[in-house]
Design a protein around this motif. Structure first.
Motif, PDB file in Angstrom:
ATOM      1  N   LEU A 180       0.862  -1.193   0.000  1.00 27.26           N
ATOM      2  CA  LEU A 180       0.000   0.000   0.000  1.00 27.26           C
ATOM      3  C   LEU A 180       0.888   1.229   0.000  1.00 27.26           C
ATOM      4  O   LEU A 180       1.884   1.259   0.725  1.00 27.26           O
ATOM      5  CB  LEU A 180      -0.736   0.067   1.332  1.00 27.26           C
ATOM      6  N   THR A 181       0.506   2.211  -0.805  1.00 23.67           N
ATOM      7  CA  THR A 181       1.218   3.486  -0.686  1.00 23.67           C
ATOM      8  C   THR A 181       0.187   4.610  -0.710  1.00 23.67           C
ATOM      9  O   THR A 181      -0.945   4.424  -1.159  1.00 23.67           O
ATOM     10  CB  THR A 181       2.220   3.744  -1.844  1.00 23.67           C
ATOM     11  N   ALA A 182       0.594   5.747  -0.220  1.00 23.09           N
ATOM     12  CA  ALA A 182      -0.269   6.932  -0.315  1.00 23.09           C
ATOM     13  C   ALA A 182       0.620   8.152  -0.445  1.00 23.09           C
ATOM     14  O   ALA A 182       1.824   8.082  -0.188  1.00 23.09           O
ATOM     15  CB  ALA A 182      -1.156   7.057   0.911  1.00 23.09           C
ATOM     16  N   PHE A 183       0.006   9.262  -0.821  1.00 22.09           N
ATOM     17  CA  PHE A 183       0.706  10.542  -0.949  1.00 22.09           C
ATOM     18  C   PHE A 183       1.933  10.400  -1.853  1.00 22.09           C
ATOM     19  O   PHE A 183       3.066  10.645  -1.438  1.00 22.09           O
ATOM     20  CB  PHE A 183       1.071  11.099   0.441  1.00 22.09           C
ATOM     21  N   ASP A 184       1.688   9.950  -3.103  1.00 20.06           N
ATOM     22  CA  ASP A 184       2.741   9.765  -4.105  1.00 20.06           C
ATOM     23  C   ASP A 184       3.863   8.871  -3.592  1.00 20.06           C
ATOM     24  O   ASP A 184       5.047   9.144  -3.824  1.00 20.06           O
ATOM     25  CB  ASP A 184       3.311  11.121  -4.555  1.00 20.06           C
ATOM     26  N   GLY A 185       3.480   7.846  -2.898  1.00 16.04           N
ATOM     27  CA  GLY A 185       4.454   6.860  -2.459  1.00 16.04           C
ATOM     28  C   GLY A 185       5.238   7.244  -1.205  1.00 16.04           C
ATOM     29  O   GLY A 185       6.105   6.491  -0.761  1.00 16.04           O
ATOM     30  N   LYS A 186       4.900   8.408  -0.625  1.00 14.40           N
ATOM     31  CA  LYS A 186       5.665   8.839   0.562  1.00 14.40           C
ATOM     32  C   LYS A 186       5.337   7.971   1.773  1.00 14.40           C
ATOM     33  O   LYS A 186       6.154   7.774   2.652  1.00 14.40           O
ATOM     34  CB  LYS A 186       5.371  10.311   0.893  1.00 14.40           C
ATOM     35  N   ASP A 202     -12.308   2.195   2.940  1.00 15.90           N
ATOM     36  CA  ASP A 202     -11.416   2.241   1.776  1.00 15.90           C
ATOM     37  C   ASP A 202     -10.029   2.677   2.225  1.00 15.90           C
ATOM     38  O   ASP A 202      -9.758   2.738   3.423  1.00 15.90           O
ATOM     39  CB  ASP A 202     -11.987   3.231   0.750  1.00 15.90           C
ATOM     40  N   LYS A 203      -9.195   3.041   1.251  1.00 19.06           N
ATOM     41  CA  LYS A 203      -7.795   3.361   1.555  1.00 19.06           C
ATOM     42  C   LYS A 203      -7.620   4.598   2.441  1.00 19.06           C
ATOM     43  O   LYS A 203      -6.530   4.807   2.988  1.00 19.06           O
ATOM     44  CB  LYS A 203      -7.005   3.516   0.236  1.00 19.06           C
ATOM     45  N   ASP A 204      -8.655   5.407   2.615  1.00 22.00           N
ATOM     46  CA  ASP A 204      -8.539   6.529   3.560  1.00 22.00           C
ATOM     47  C   ASP A 204      -8.189   6.025   4.964  1.00 22.00           C
ATOM     48  O   ASP A 204      -7.564   6.744   5.752  1.00 22.00           O
ATOM     49  CB  ASP A 204      -9.837   7.349   3.607  1.00 22.00           C
ATOM     50  N   PHE A 208      -6.038   3.815   5.613  1.00 28.34           N
ATOM     51  CA  PHE A 208      -4.565   3.793   5.621  1.00 28.34           C
ATOM     52  C   PHE A 208      -4.006   5.215   5.529  1.00 28.34           C
ATOM     53  O   PHE A 208      -3.138   5.595   6.317  1.00 28.34           O
ATOM     54  CB  PHE A 208      -4.070   2.944   4.441  1.00 28.34           C
ATOM     55  N   ARG A 209      -4.537   6.017   4.588  1.00 34.96           N
ATOM     56  CA  ARG A 209      -3.984   7.373   4.395  1.00 34.96           C
ATOM     57  C   ARG A 209      -4.005   8.157   5.702  1.00 34.96           C
ATOM     58  O   ARG A 209      -3.058   8.849   6.031  1.00 34.96           O
ATOM     59  CB  ARG A 209      -4.809   8.154   3.359  1.00 34.96           C
ATOM     60  N   PHE A 210      -5.128   8.070   6.417  1.00 37.60           N
ATOM     61  CA  PHE A 210      -5.310   8.935   7.592  1.00 37.60           C
ATOM     62  C   PHE A 210      -5.341   8.150   8.902  1.00 37.60           C
ATOM     63  O   PHE A 210      -5.899   8.623   9.894  1.00 37.60           O
ATOM     64  CB  PHE A 210      -6.562   9.802   7.404  1.00 37.60           C
TER      65      PHE A 210
HETATM   66  N1  ASP Z   1      -1.840   5.957  -5.011  1.00 38.81           N
HETATM   67  C1  ASP Z   1      -1.136   7.170  -4.700  1.00 38.81           C
HETATM   68  C2  ASP Z   1       0.177   6.871  -4.030  1.00 38.81           C
HETATM   69  O1  ASP Z   1       0.549   5.807  -3.770  1.00 38.81           O
HETATM   70  C3  ASP Z   1      -1.907   8.179  -3.932  1.00 38.81           C
HETATM   71  C4  ASP Z   1      -3.119   7.796  -3.141  1.00 38.81           C
HETATM   72  O2  ASP Z   1      -3.876   6.914  -3.515  1.00 38.81           O
HETATM   73  O3  ASP Z   1      -3.345   8.454  -2.115  1.00 38.81           O
HETATM   74  O4  ASP Z   1       0.955   7.644  -3.686  1.00 38.81           O
END
Ligand code: ASP
Ligand code: TMP
Length: 241
Positions: free
Chosen positions: A35-41, A213-215, A217-219
């Motif tokens: 899993l990645t988010a924020f452009d892979g950061k 969903d992926k939120d 993980f993101r948050f």
């Molecule tokens: N998929 C993108 C990433 O890995 C961004 C995202 O989905 O938030 O950076």
């Protein structure tokens, strides 16, 4: 279809790896647990995430095919590996939005949860290097990523897919807030490609508004595997029987 054999790796993205096969028209898309988010950061792994996303995507592609939408989906090689047609990907991320959330609430004065009177289709240039900037028709044409006819077709398809998915998911108690689609060219036609999963959609529980969903993980809202499993239980209950 004759027996498919996986050959060399063609491309490895942030969540899927694509392989060539012994059939030049067929590729294998392996849904991974990364899993990645924020452009892979931000990076992580979640057990069974690839499996749930592959199964959710499979079911939604099949539903769309039944409704007359052309997709790259051909079948499953196994639980996490999808057989797909080789297409030339159009470098546009097409994002239908029904409810304001995510980047549109940061860029414009929309309150999170605001229900758009009609769906808003946003197009972003698929380029990590440039941070996926928003496109309009003129920029897309100037960049050479698509023709005006293709852009019009892609928008029309995105709206149709949005309608079909929204109606389908409502029955499972899921609000489709927004989602990202990618399209490809094949024999002069435009077909839906990539995936439709918890990584590429915002789903809210219709009763509680909980993010499914992926939120998550993101948050850091909770457990990724548990959340994706909840969605899989609604969209593909048969895999739990
Ligand atoms: N998929 C993108 C990433 O890995 C961004 C995202 O989905 O938030 O950076
Ligand atoms: P956004 O609010 O961050 O622009 O995201 C809109 C939708 O697109 C959301 O459902 C998540 C999905 N998405 C992707 O699938 N890949 C991406 O790289 C991004 C930024 C969003």
């Amino acid at each position: 279809m004759p027996e498919i054999e996986i050959k060399d790796e063609l491309y490895s993205g942030k969540a899927k790896t694509i392989y060539n096969t012994n059939d030049p028209d067929v590729m294998v898309s392996h849904f991974r647990d990364s899993l990645t988010a924020f452009d892979g950061k931000k990076k992580s792994e979640a057990e069974k995430k690839g499996y749930y996303n592959a199964q959710i995507s499979k079911k939604l592609f099949e539903m769309l095919e039944d409704a007359g939408i052309k997709t790259h989906y051909l079948g499953m090689l196994d639980d996490e590996r999808m057989l797909v047609q080789r297409v030339e990907i159009i470098l546009i991320e097409v994002i239908p939005r029904n409810i304001a959330a995510g980047s549109i609430t940061r860029k414009y004065p929309f309150e999170e949860g605001f229900r758009f009177k009609e769906p808003v289709v946003v197009m972003d240039y698929k380029s990590d290097e440039h941070g996926d900037p928003m496109l309009n028709d003129d920029i897309a044409v100037a960049l050479g990523v698509a023709t005006r006819e293709e852009i019009a077709k892609v928008k029309e398809l995105a709206l149709k897919i949005n309608e079909l998915l929204t109606t389908y998911l409502e029955k499972q108690g899921l609000l489709l807030v927004d989602f990202k689609l990618e399209f490809g060219r094949r024999n002069g036609e435009i077909v839906l490609a990539d995936e439709i999963s918890c990584d590429t959609c915002r789903f809210w529980d219709a009763g509680t508004g909980e993010s499914l969903d992926k939120d998550v993980f993101r948050f850091d809202k909770g457990d990724v595997t548990g959340t994706y499993e909840k969605v899989a239980r609604r969209i593909v209950p048969e895999i739990f029987e």
